[in-house]
Write a protein that holds these residues in place. Structure first.
Motif, PDB file in Angstrom:
ATOM      1  N   VAL A  71       0.828  -1.206   0.000  1.00 43.25           N
ATOM      2  CA  VAL A  71       0.000   0.000   0.000  1.00 43.25           C
ATOM      3  C   VAL A  71       0.864   1.259   0.000  1.00 43.25           C
ATOM      4  O   VAL A  71       0.643   2.177  -0.793  1.00 43.25           O
ATOM      5  N   SER A  72       1.862   1.321   0.878  1.00 42.44           N
ATOM      6  CA  SER A  72       2.634   2.568   0.974  1.00 42.44           C
ATOM      7  C   SER A  72       4.133   2.349   1.175  1.00 42.44           C
ATOM      8  O   SER A  72       4.855   3.300   1.481  1.00 42.44           O
ATOM      9  N   GLY A  73       4.591   1.136   1.013  1.00 41.53           N
ATOM     10  CA  GLY A  73       6.005   0.850   1.194  1.00 41.53           C
ATOM     11  C   GLY A  73       6.313   0.463   2.628  1.00 41.53           C
ATOM     12  O   GLY A  73       5.487   0.600   3.519  1.00 41.53           O
ATOM     13  N   GLY A  74       7.514  -0.033   2.833  1.00 42.75           N
ATOM     14  CA  GLY A  74       7.955  -0.480   4.153  1.00 42.75           C
ATOM     15  C   GLY A  74       8.982  -1.579   3.981  1.00 42.75           C
ATOM     16  O   GLY A  74       9.477  -1.808   2.883  1.00 42.75           O
ATOM     17  N   SER A  75       9.288  -2.263   5.052  1.00 40.24           N
ATOM     18  CA  SER A  75      10.313  -3.302   4.997  1.00 40.24           C
ATOM     19  C   SER A  75       9.708  -4.690   4.978  1.00 40.24           C
ATOM     20  O   SER A  75       8.684  -4.941   5.618  1.00 40.24           O
ATOM     21  N   LEU A  76      10.363  -5.585   4.242  1.00 41.07           N
ATOM     22  CA  LEU A  76       9.977  -6.992   4.155  1.00 41.07           C
ATOM     23  C   LEU A  76      11.229  -7.840   4.340  1.00 41.07           C
ATOM     24  O   LEU A  76      12.332  -7.425   3.982  1.00 41.07           O
ATOM     25  N   TRP A  77      11.039  -9.048   4.853  1.00 41.19           N
ATOM     26  CA  TRP A  77      12.138  -9.998   4.948  1.00 41.19           C
ATOM     27  C   TRP A  77      12.386 -10.583   3.570  1.00 41.19           C
ATOM     28  O   TRP A  77      11.456 -10.992   2.878  1.00 41.19           O
ATOM     29  N   CYS A  78      13.636 -10.589   3.172  1.00 36.41           N
ATOM     30  CA  CYS A  78      13.997 -11.250   1.920  1.00 36.41           C
ATOM     31  C   CYS A  78      15.408 -11.822   2.060  1.00 36.41           C
ATOM     32  O   CYS A  78      16.155 -11.445   2.958  1.00 36.41           O
ATOM     33  N   GLN A  79      15.700 -12.754   1.176  1.00 36.15           N
ATOM     34  CA  GLN A  79      16.993 -13.423   1.226  1.00 36.15           C
ATOM     35  C   GLN A  79      17.693 -13.280  -0.121  1.00 36.15           C
ATOM     36  O   GLN A  79      17.325 -13.928  -1.096  1.00 36.15           O
ATOM     37  N   PRO A  80      18.712 -12.414  -0.170  1.00 40.73           N
ATOM     38  CA  PRO A  80      19.484 -12.297  -1.412  1.00 40.73           C
ATOM     39  C   PRO A  80      20.182 -13.626  -1.708  1.00 40.73           C
ATOM     40  O   PRO A  80      20.442 -14.417  -0.808  1.00 40.73           O
ATOM     41  N   SER A  81      20.502 -13.845  -2.966  1.00 39.91           N
ATOM     42  CA  SER A  81      21.174 -15.090  -3.345  1.00 39.91           C
ATOM     43  C   SER A  81      22.538 -15.210  -2.675  1.00 39.91           C
ATOM     44  O   SER A  81      23.079 -16.300  -2.554  1.00 39.91           O
ATOM     45  N   SER A  82      23.059 -14.092  -2.184  1.00 36.12           N
ATOM     46  CA  SER A  82      24.395 -14.101  -1.588  1.00 36.12           C
ATOM     47  C   SER A  82      24.425 -14.411  -0.101  1.00 36.12           C
ATOM     48  O   SER A  82      25.502 -14.479   0.483  1.00 36.12           O
ATOM     49  N   GLY A  83      23.264 -14.577   0.545  1.00 39.63           N
ATOM     50  CA  GLY A  83      23.385 -14.816   1.976  1.00 39.63           C
ATOM     51  C   GLY A  83      22.093 -14.955   2.730  1.00 39.63           C
ATOM     52  O   GLY A  83      21.093 -15.423   2.212  1.00 39.63           O
ATOM     53  N   GLY A  84      22.150 -14.489   3.980  1.00 39.85           N
ATOM     54  CA  GLY A  84      21.059 -14.685   4.931  1.00 39.85           C
ATOM     55  C   GLY A  84      19.916 -13.705   4.759  1.00 39.85           C
ATOM     56  O   GLY A  84      19.928 -12.834   3.890  1.00 39.85           O
ATOM     57  N   TRP A  85      18.953 -13.858   5.625  1.00 35.35           N
ATOM     58  CA  TRP A  85      17.740 -13.052   5.581  1.00 35.35           C
ATOM     59  C   TRP A  85      18.009 -11.633   6.069  1.00 35.35           C
ATOM     60  O   TRP A  85      18.726 -11.434   7.045  1.00 35.35           O
ATOM     61  N   VAL A  86      17.396 -10.672   5.370  1.00 35.54           N
ATOM     62  CA  VAL A  86      17.579  -9.263   5.682  1.00 35.54           C
ATOM     63  C   VAL A  86      16.212  -8.580   5.652  1.00 35.54           C
ATOM     64  O   VAL A  86      15.407  -8.820   4.743  1.00 35.54           O
ATOM     65  N   PHE A  87      15.955  -7.745   6.653  1.00 34.27           N
ATOM     66  CA  PHE A  87      14.726  -6.946   6.701  1.00 34.27           C
ATOM     67  C   PHE A  87      14.992  -5.705   5.855  1.00 34.27           C
ATOM     68  O   PHE A  87      15.692  -4.788   6.277  1.00 34.27           O
ATOM     69  N   THR A  88      14.459  -5.685   4.641  1.00 30.95           N
ATOM     70  CA  THR A  88      14.863  -4.724   3.625  1.00 30.95           C
ATOM     71  C   THR A  88      13.734  -3.769   3.247  1.00 30.95           C
ATOM     72  O   THR A  88      12.605  -4.200   3.013  1.00 30.95           O
ATOM     73  N   ALA A  89      14.077  -2.479   3.140  1.00 29.61           N
ATOM     74  CA  ALA A  89      13.096  -1.468   2.740  1.00 29.61           C
ATOM     75  C   ALA A  89      12.664  -1.695   1.292  1.00 29.61           C
ATOM     76  O   ALA A  89      13.483  -2.011   0.422  1.00 29.61           O
ATOM     77  N   HIS A  90      11.361  -1.545   1.050  1.00 28.75           N
ATOM     78  CA  HIS A  90      10.764  -1.653  -0.279  1.00 28.75           C
ATOM     79  C   HIS A  90       9.887  -0.430  -0.507  1.00 28.75           C
ATOM     80  O   HIS A  90       9.129  -0.039   0.399  1.00 28.75           O
ATOM     81  N   THR A  91       9.961   0.167  -1.685  1.00 25.33           N
ATOM     82  CA  THR A  91       9.001   1.208  -2.032  1.00 25.33           C
ATOM     83  C   THR A  91       7.653   0.528  -2.245  1.00 25.33           C
ATOM     84  O   THR A  91       7.583  -0.715  -2.366  1.00 25.33           O
ATOM     85  N   ALA A  92       6.593   1.318  -2.340  1.00 34.49           N
ATOM     86  CA  ALA A  92       5.278   0.740  -2.606  1.00 34.49           C
ATOM     87  C   ALA A  92       5.296  -0.029  -3.928  1.00 34.49           C
ATOM     88  O   ALA A  92       4.747  -1.134  -4.018  1.00 34.49           O
ATOM     89  N   ALA A  93       5.946   0.545  -4.947  1.00 34.42           N
ATOM     90  CA  ALA A  93       6.007  -0.124  -6.256  1.00 34.42           C
ATOM     91  C   ALA A  93       6.763  -1.459  -6.166  1.00 34.42           C
ATOM     92  O   ALA A  93       6.348  -2.448  -6.773  1.00 34.42           O
ATOM     93  N   GLN A  94       7.860  -1.469  -5.424  1.00 33.43           N
ATOM     94  CA  GLN A  94       8.612  -2.723  -5.262  1.00 33.43           C
ATOM     95  C   GLN A  94       7.776  -3.759  -4.513  1.00 33.43           C
ATOM     96  O   GLN A  94       7.739  -4.934  -4.894  1.00 33.43           O
ATOM     97  N   ALA A  95       7.104  -3.328  -3.454  1.00 28.40           N
ATOM     98  CA  ALA A  95       6.261  -4.253  -2.677  1.00 28.40           C
ATOM     99  C   ALA A  95       5.088  -4.746  -3.516  1.00 28.40           C
ATOM    100  O   ALA A  95       4.666  -5.904  -3.375  1.00 28.40           O
ATOM    101  N   GLN A  96       4.566  -3.891  -4.397  1.00 27.61           N
ATOM    102  CA  GLN A  96       3.484  -4.325  -5.283  1.00 27.61           C
ATOM    103  C   GLN A  96       3.976  -5.404  -6.239  1.00 27.61           C
ATOM    104  O   GLN A  96       3.260  -6.358  -6.538  1.00 27.61           O
ATOM    105  N   GLN A  97       5.236  -5.275  -6.698  1.00 24.82           N
ATOM    106  CA  GLN A  97       5.802  -6.312  -7.556  1.00 24.82           C
ATOM    107  C   GLN A  97       5.998  -7.609  -6.768  1.00 24.82           C
ATOM    108  O   GLN A  97       5.735  -8.691  -7.282  1.00 24.82           O
ATOM    109  N   VAL A  98       6.448  -7.498  -5.523  1.00 20.05           N
ATOM    110  CA  VAL A  98       6.581  -8.687  -4.674  1.00 20.05           C
ATOM    111  C   VAL A  98       5.206  -9.351  -4.527  1.00 20.05           C
ATOM    112  O   VAL A  98       5.078 -10.577  -4.638  1.00 20.05           O
TER     113      VAL A  98
END
Length: 185
Positions: free
Chosen positions: A121-148
């Protein structure tokens, strides 16, 4: 890494229960699902349909003993339940999204699905795991979160489409053996 089996009424329904790397069983699944999961001792490989018995806090697994062969209708009901459980496990087992520009893993348990919808709805942080390592609580814009969220929806629809196809195969099968041969991919 510890392996778990999903056991219902003393029978193994799913093995192994998929757990996304870096997460615990409880982080990946709803508490009701976790309550029916049991740790499987190293070196043991139970199969769906095997009998699970707990003695003194230790689980043992055995192929079912000889009993009257199930009817086609019984096997179809059993296999349909197995497919439903496998679909739920696949849906909640995580997915990938390139919303941040590179492919990242995301958990997809029910709580995370709600969090993704809120962040979309308005952006915020989500847990994600880059291919290079462990889980990270990462900021996402609303557009990025909408793609997720779109990628999550695609993941869910893919699993449900698979489930629907398997249910059709189960209902159209004409022998117990044919029903037993149908499994989650």
């Amino acid at each position: 890494m510890e392996n778990y089996a999903y056991v219902l009424n003393g029978v193994v329904v799913v093995y192994p229960v998929p757990i996304q790397t870096g997460f615990t069983l409880a982080q990946c699944y709803h508490a009701d699902y976790v309550a029916n999961c049991v740790a499987v001792p190293a070196g043991v490989t139970p199969q769906p349909g095997w009998v699970a018995t707990e003695t003194g806090g230790v689980w043992s697994f055995a192929a079912p003993s000889s009993s009257p062969a199930p009817t086609l209708a019984q096997m179809q009901a059993t296999q349909s339940a197995l497919m439903q459980t496998a679909c739920k496990a696949a849906i909640e087992g995580g997915f990938t999204s390139s919303a941040l520009g590179t492919s990242n893993g995301y958990p997809s348990d029910q709580e995370t699905q709600m969090n993704i919808a809120l962040v979309a709805v308005s952006g915020g942080s989500l847990w994600c795991q880059p291919s290079s390592g462990g889980w990270v609580f990462t900021a996402h814009t609303a557009a990025q979160a909408q793609q997720v969220q779109k990628d999550l929806n695609t993941h869910i629809q893919t699993q449900q489409t698979t489930y629907a196809g398997l249910l059709s195969q189960v209902s159209e099968a004409t022998t117990v053996g044919a029903v037993q041969a149908i499994s989650w991919p």
